[in-house]
Design an enzyme around this catalytic site. Sequence first.
Site, short mmCIF file in Angstrom:
data_model
loop_
_atom_site.label_atom_id
_atom_site.label_comp_id
_atom_site.label_asym_id
_atom_site.label_seq_id
_atom_site.Cartn_x
_atom_site.Cartn_y
_atom_site.Cartn_z
N HIS A 38 -38.70 9.74 -17.82
CA HIS A 38 -40.05 9.38 -18.26
C HIS A 38 -40.05 7.96 -18.82
CE1 HIS A 38 -38.19 11.24 -21.90
NE2 HIS A 38 -38.62 10.10 -22.41
C1 T46 Z 1 -36.89 9.74 -24.94
C2 T46 Z 1 -35.53 10.23 -24.64
C3 T46 Z 1 -34.47 9.22 -24.92
C4 T46 Z 1 -40.48 17.54 -29.90
O1 T46 Z 1 -41.07 18.59 -30.21
N1 T46 Z 1 -40.47 16.47 -30.76
C5 T46 Z 1 -39.83 15.31 -30.46
O2 T46 Z 1 -39.85 14.37 -31.28
C6 T46 Z 1 -39.17 15.19 -29.19
C7 T46 Z 1 -38.47 13.90 -28.81
C8 T46 Z 1 -39.19 16.27 -28.34
N2 T46 Z 1 -39.83 17.42 -28.70
C9 T46 Z 1 -39.78 18.56 -27.77
C10 T46 Z 1 -40.55 18.39 -26.49
C11 T46 Z 1 -39.78 19.23 -25.50
O3 T46 Z 1 -40.25 20.55 -25.55
O4 T46 Z 1 -38.43 18.79 -27.40
C12 T46 Z 1 -38.35 19.19 -26.05
C13 T46 Z 1 -37.42 18.30 -25.25
O5 T46 Z 1 -38.02 17.00 -25.12
P1 T46 Z 1 -37.83 16.09 -23.83
O6 T46 Z 1 -37.78 16.94 -22.62
O7 T46 Z 1 -38.88 15.03 -23.86
O8 T46 Z 1 -36.38 15.46 -24.10
P2 T46 Z 1 -35.64 14.29 -23.31
O9 T46 Z 1 -34.23 14.32 -23.75
O10 T46 Z 1 -35.92 14.34 -21.85
O11 T46 Z 1 -36.33 12.93 -23.86
C14 T46 Z 1 -36.16 12.53 -25.20
C15 T46 Z 1 -37.49 12.03 -25.80
O12 T46 Z 1 -38.51 13.03 -25.60
C16 T46 Z 1 -37.96 10.73 -25.21
O13 T46 Z 1 -38.98 10.18 -26.02
O14 T46 Z 1 -37.16 8.56 -24.80
O15 T46 Z 1 -35.20 11.47 -25.30
#
Ligand code: T46
Length: 135
Positions: A49
Amino acid sequence: MDVKIIHFQQHGDARGNLVAAELGKELPFPVRRVYYIYGVKGAQRRGFHAHKALNQVLIAIAGSCKILLDNGKEQTVVPLTSPTEGLFIGVDTWREMFDFSEDAVLVSLASAEYDESDYIRDHDAFLKYLEEKNK
Ligand code: T46
């Protein structure tokens, strides 16, 4: 590409090491949220993303991982291997995190609270977003 490696000073002595990150010194924005990623298994990739408004600094405070960065024109891969370096990632940068070591702990210092509407989670939509923005 709006990314930059930030070098943190390591304050080491006989007791071990300490690293500080301070606004206006190592940190280019006020931190409003901290989150961390750990326990990533084998070949798992995360991210996929870009953010419209969020700035972040990623730090592998333990272990290592790699970050693929893409601004719609070029791609680069940055390895994070040390708690003394951070990767600043500016807005409109697609990122994928991969090659996590078993012991990796990736910390993010983020400029804003969590907001799903700030994410662009589809690469074609990301390219279209950039095209519209740069018209
Ligand atoms: C990024 C990369 C480096 C939350 O509830 N609060 C939060 O602050 C974050 C970051 C995530 N979440 C929840 C949303 C999803 O249900 O945690 C779950 C996993 O998040 P996501 O799939 O977005 O995780 P990554 O590792 O793909 O991405 C993350 C960050 O979301 C993003 O901002 O830049 O790490």
